[in-house]
Design a protein around this motif. Structure first.
Motif, short mmCIF file in Angstrom:
data_model
loop_
_atom_site.label_atom_id
_atom_site.label_comp_id
_atom_site.label_asym_id
_atom_site.label_seq_id
_atom_site.Cartn_x
_atom_site.Cartn_y
_atom_site.Cartn_z
N ALA A 257 87.61 36.43 70.82
CA ALA A 257 88.30 37.43 71.43
C ALA A 257 88.04 38.83 70.75
N ALA A 258 87.70 38.89 69.39
CA ALA A 258 87.09 40.04 68.92
C ALA A 258 86.05 40.59 69.37
N ALA A 259 85.08 39.71 69.66
CA ALA A 259 83.75 40.03 70.00
C ALA A 259 83.72 40.51 71.46
N LEU A 260 84.60 39.66 72.27
CA LEU A 260 84.62 40.11 73.75
C LEU A 260 85.27 41.45 73.92
N GLY A 261 86.35 41.77 72.92
CA GLY A 261 86.92 42.89 73.12
C GLY A 261 86.02 44.04 72.79
N LEU A 262 85.07 43.91 71.81
CA LEU A 262 83.88 44.91 71.42
C LEU A 262 83.22 45.05 72.64
N LEU A 263 82.63 43.97 73.36
CA LEU A 263 81.83 44.08 74.49
C LEU A 263 82.44 44.88 75.56
N ALA A 264 83.85 44.58 75.79
CA ALA A 264 84.63 45.32 76.71
C ALA A 264 84.66 46.78 76.50
N SER A 265 84.91 47.13 75.14
CA SER A 265 84.72 48.54 74.65
C SER A 265 83.44 49.19 75.10
N LEU A 266 82.32 48.59 75.32
CA LEU A 266 81.18 49.18 75.58
C LEU A 266 81.11 49.88 76.90
N GLY A 267 81.81 49.10 77.62
CA GLY A 267 81.75 49.61 79.29
C GLY A 267 80.31 49.41 79.73
N LEU A 268 79.56 48.23 79.51
CA LEU A 268 78.24 48.30 80.03
C LEU A 268 77.90 48.66 81.24
N GLN A 269 78.73 47.97 82.42
CA GLN A 269 78.58 48.12 83.68
C GLN A 269 77.41 47.52 84.10
N ARG A 270 76.44 48.61 84.69
CA ARG A 270 75.08 47.80 85.16
C ARG A 270 73.99 47.97 83.99
N ALA A 271 74.24 48.12 82.73
CA ALA A 271 73.31 48.31 81.79
C ALA A 271 72.19 47.20 81.74
N ARG A 272 71.06 47.73 81.59
CA ARG A 272 70.02 46.44 81.48
C ARG A 272 70.00 46.17 79.94
N VAL A 273 70.59 44.82 79.73
CA VAL A 273 70.61 44.37 78.34
C VAL A 273 69.41 43.43 78.01
N ARG A 274 69.03 43.47 76.94
CA ARG A 274 67.81 42.93 76.43
C ARG A 274 68.31 41.71 75.20
N ALA A 275 69.08 42.23 74.49
CA ALA A 275 69.67 41.20 73.51
C ALA A 275 71.17 41.62 73.02
N PHE A 276 71.47 40.47 72.37
CA PHE A 276 72.76 40.44 71.97
C PHE A 276 72.76 40.22 70.15
N THR A 277 73.45 40.66 69.54
CA THR A 277 73.47 40.18 68.04
C THR A 277 75.25 40.40 67.87
N VAL A 278 75.63 39.15 67.25
CA VAL A 278 76.92 39.20 66.45
C VAL A 278 76.65 38.94 65.23
N ARG A 279 77.34 39.81 64.23
CA ARG A 279 77.26 39.59 62.91
C ARG A 279 78.77 39.62 62.13
N ALA A 280 78.80 38.60 61.30
CA ALA A 280 80.14 38.48 60.45
C ALA A 280 79.99 38.88 59.21
N ASP A 281 80.62 39.86 58.67
CA ASP A 281 80.62 40.18 57.25
C ASP A 281 81.84 40.10 56.64
N GLN A 282 81.99 40.82 55.37
CA GLN A 282 83.08 40.73 54.44
C GLN A 282 83.67 39.22 54.40
N LEU A 283 82.56 38.33 53.83
CA LEU A 283 82.62 36.84 53.96
C LEU A 283 83.39 36.42 52.60
N LEU A 284 84.43 35.70 52.54
CA LEU A 284 85.09 35.09 51.65
C LEU A 284 84.99 33.48 51.58
N PRO A 285 85.04 32.87 50.32
CA PRO A 285 85.26 31.52 50.25
C PRO A 285 86.59 31.05 51.20
#
Length: 328
Positions: A257-285
């Motif tokens: 849900a968070a990742a798709l929310g970020l994607l929606a916030s970009l408003g890519l529309q007809r952008a020519r996309v070459r690559a996606f990267t999703v990174r998780a940080d602030q890692l804890l046990p």
């Protein structure tokens, strides 16, 4: 006692091949042999303060950058583009403007000449909403923003945003390069075979990457507190957005849900996309992370189903259980 003035010659190196976490650490170690002032800019860039390196190598800033790029290519077969300027912001913008393999040098005293004709969207922090506001009032270039009276810009954007935008438009950035180790993070990336303009395929790609991050977190008994989405386009430019999660989690539906929310916030529309990267940080046990208790029985059932899916994947392979949207 005199204080040496630092961060007068900054290089920003953009790595064309998105490195793995281990290889990215190798890159940091390699460029640290050129200068000890290296700051990681994950997932695919580094910034270097070359001030001390110029005296050590007795070379021009441009030649030190070329030496660094040559070492990256020779040792790790990594091609790179570079920007060279008097501060971090200008160096990063110059790297974005560089053709593959080239180095753009914004020399001292030439920042305004280089900056002012460029579109205002080239400035860091100018997103779609800000750009639309500026364009509505005829502000299309960085020079136009730099020359507009401060009071006028404040009425358009608010005092804080206007002050920061004016400083950036005039080429000012006081931030030093801060040596640091790359922060602990998990990265999942997807390089597409061809440019993608289909919003549905983009949705599926990001969904799959976020689900992959969730599986890895649970497999390593860790949680993430923040998620970052980077989208790289056909022209080698990129956009990055991040979101702090409500609580540290390894639960795939929350990450998706968070990742798709970020994607929606970009408003890519007809952008020519070459690559996606999703990174998780602030890692804890996982054992030390807190989780808000829920009175909804559906939450417990969803987590039980997720645990069962993980067991099935471990036994029958990663494709044994997948989100329905990713089914062939």
């Amino acid at each position: 006692m005199t204080t040496r003035r630092r961060h007068t010659s900054i290089a920003h190196l953009h790595l064309h091949a998105l490195p793995s976490e281990a290889r990215y650490n190798d890159v940091i170690e390699l460029v640290s042999s050129v200068t000890p002032y290296v700051q990681a800019v994950p997932p695919d860039a580094v910034q270097l303060d070359l001030t001390s390196a110029l005296r050590y190598f007795d070379l021009s800033p441009y030649d030190v950058v070329q030496l660094t790029k040559l070492r990256l290519k020779a040792l790790y077969d990594i091609d790179s583009s570079a920007g060279l300027a008097s501060n971090r912001m200008l160096a990063a913008m110059a790297a974005d403007a560089s053709a593959p393999g080239d180095t753009t040098w914004v020399r001292d005293g030439q920042a305004a000449t280089w900056l002012y004709p460029r579109p205002v969207t080239a400035l860091p922090g100018v997103g779609r909403a800000t750009a639309e506001t500026l364009h509505r009032y005829g502000l299309h270039t960085i020079g136009q923003v730099a020359d507009i009276p401060a009071a006028t810009l404040q009425r358009l954007l608010g005092a804080g945003s206007a002050r920061l935008l004016t400083e950036r438009a005039r080429g000012h950035d006081p931030r030093p390069v801060t040596p640091s180790e790359p922060v602990a993070h998990m990265t999942a990336d997807l390089v597409l075979e061809r440019d993608c303009l289909d919003p549905e395929r983009q949705h599926r790609a990001v969904l799959g990457l976020a689900d992959q991050i969730g599986r890895r977190l649970r497999g390593e008994s860790r949680t993430a507190g923040r998620l970052t989405l980077t989208v790289r386009y056909a022209d080698r430019s990129s956009t990055t957005r991040n979101r702090v999660l409500p609580e540290p989690t390894d639960h795939s539906p929350v990450l998706v849900a968070a990742a798709l929310g970020l994607l929606a916030s970009l408003g890519l529309q007809r952008a020519r996309v070459r690559a996606f990267t999703v990174r998780a940080d602030q890692l804890l046990p996982a054992g030390s992370a807190y989780r808000q208790l829920s009175l909804e029985p559906g939450d417990a059932r969803a987590r039980a189903a997720e645990a069962a899916s993980d067991r099935a994947r471990r036994r029958f392979g990663p494709k044994a259980v997948r989100p329905a949207a990713l089914a062939d």
